[in-house]
Design an enzyme around this catalytic site. Structure first.
Site, short mmCIF file in Angstrom:
data_model
loop_
_atom_site.label_atom_id
_atom_site.label_comp_id
_atom_site.label_asym_id
_atom_site.label_seq_id
_atom_site.Cartn_x
_atom_site.Cartn_y
_atom_site.Cartn_z
CG ASP A 13 -1.10 9.96 97.15
OD1 ASP A 13 0.00 9.41 97.21
OD2 ASP A 13 -2.06 9.66 97.89
CG LEU A 14 -1.57 4.60 93.17
CD1 LEU A 14 -2.34 4.87 91.88
CD2 LEU A 14 -0.43 3.62 92.89
CG ASP A 15 -1.20 3.73 98.07
OD1 ASP A 15 -1.61 3.11 97.09
OD2 ASP A 15 -0.14 3.46 98.64
CB THR A 21 -3.89 0.90 98.02
OG1 THR A 21 -3.65 2.21 97.52
CG2 THR A 21 -4.06 -0.07 96.88
CE LYS A 49 -5.30 7.40 105.28
NZ LYS A 49 -6.53 8.17 105.09
CB SER A 118 2.77 6.75 94.50
OG SER A 118 2.65 5.80 95.52
CB ALA A 119 5.44 7.39 99.38
CE LYS A 149 3.79 11.42 98.25
NZ LYS A 149 2.53 10.73 97.97
CD GLU A 173 -0.35 13.15 98.81
OE1 GLU A 173 -1.09 12.62 99.66
OE2 GLU A 173 0.67 12.60 98.40
CG ASP A 174 -4.62 9.90 100.78
OD1 ASP A 174 -3.50 10.03 100.23
OD2 ASP A 174 -4.91 8.91 101.47
P1 B16 Z 1 4.96 0.66 99.88
P2 B16 Z 1 1.05 7.10 98.36
C1 B16 Z 1 2.18 5.55 100.23
O1 B16 Z 1 1.56 5.69 98.96
C2 B16 Z 1 1.15 5.15 101.27
O2 B16 Z 1 0.25 6.22 101.51
C3 B16 Z 1 1.85 4.82 102.56
O3 B16 Z 1 0.90 4.41 103.51
C4 B16 Z 1 2.88 3.71 102.30
O4 B16 Z 1 3.58 3.38 103.47
C5 B16 Z 1 3.85 4.18 101.22
O5 B16 Z 1 3.12 4.52 100.05
C6 B16 Z 1 4.89 3.12 100.88
O6 B16 Z 1 4.26 2.07 100.23
O7 B16 Z 1 5.16 -0.06 101.16
O8 B16 Z 1 3.97 0.01 98.95
O9 B16 Z 1 6.27 0.99 99.19
O10 B16 Z 1 -0.08 7.54 99.24
O11 B16 Z 1 2.24 8.03 98.38
O12 B16 Z 1 0.60 6.72 96.97
MG MG Z 2 -1.97 8.67 99.64
#
Ligand code: B16
Ligand code: MG
Length: 221
Positions: A13-15, A21, A49, A118-119, A149, A173-174
């Site tokens: 996962d990235l964030d 982030t 998240k 990542s989402a 997710k 994953e966090d």
């Molecule tokens: P964006 P991850 C997710 O990234 C974040 O955890 C989540 O808080 C955020 O709403 C989602 O990406 C969408 O991000 O608005 O930049 O498209 O944790 O899956 O890397």
């Molecule tokens: Mg994350």
């Protein structure tokens, strides 16, 4: 499901795992909540998240008891994303979390494939800013999936792009929703964060500075 097979790929996962982030997302959602006349507490943010942008907005509006049309929702999501993009525009390689680069080097040397799942639709921008593209065998971001997710789509696509079976992969994953997504996809999962929050994972570590290849291999037993 048996989880005894050899680990051949890691999906990150990235964030909140590679970079912090997650904190910028929180800042931007909190700012939006404040504009709308209420506050967003850290424990409320925790549930958002890993969830897609529009689903997160729906949760936020529900918390504030606010109704909005589709057009208004689009405007609010854009506002949040513009603030968020402002925050991440300053990111640099120094913002990579402790232990990440050493672990990615170790995986590369051991010929274990590496992907991001990542989402976030901003994932490619972040990868560029912190310059980790050279380690990646696949990058699946929010624009490549239709189901967020805890649906496993993002991780299954990453495995597929690497030519791997789910049972060959371990997900880092966090977010609770992300651990669920990995499990729903038949993958092993390492939680990055608090044990209490991520107890469904096969192992929980405080950060990637607490993992190495040897410890990773203990999941094969
Ligand atoms: P964006 P991850 C997710 O990234 C974040 O955890 C989540 O808080 C955020 O709403 C989602 O990406 C969408 O991000 O608005 O930049 O498209 O944790 O899956 O890397
Ligand atoms: Mg994350």
């Amino acid at each position: 499901m048996s989880h005894s097979s050899e680990i051949q790929a890691c999906i990150f996962d990235l964030d909140g795992v590679i970079v912090d982030t997650a904190n910028f997302h929180y800042k931007a959602w909190k700012r939006l909540a404040n504009e709308l006349g209420f506050d967003l507490l850290p424990e409320q943010n925790e549930k958002m998240k890993g969830i897609s942008r529009m689903e997160s907005l729906d949760m936020l509006l529900e918390m504030g008891n606010i109704e909005a049309t589709r057009k208004e929702k689009k405007q609010l999501a854009d506002m949040k994303n513009n603030w968020y993009r402002d925050y991440i525009s300053e990111m640099q390689p120094q913002d990579i979390l402790p232990g990440v680069l050493d672990f990615l080097e170790e995986l590369t040397e051991a010929h274990i494939l590496v992907a991001i799942g990542s989402a976030s639709k901003n994932a490619p921008t972040i990868v560029r800013q912190v310059q980790i593209g050279r380690y990646l065998d696949a990058l699946i971001d929010g624009s490549k999936v239709t189901k967020g997710k805890p649906n496993p789509e993002v991780f299954l696509k990453a495995a597929e792009e690497m030519g791997m079976e789910p049972a060959d992969c371990v997900v880092f994953e966090d977010a609770r929703s992300g651990i669920e997504a990995a499990k729903n996809g038949g993958m092993r999962a390492i939680g990055v964060g608090s044990e209490q929050m991520l107890h469904q994972a096969d192992m929980v570590i405080p950060g990637l500075d607490h993992i190495n290849l040897e410890k990773l291999r203990t999941l094969e037993k």
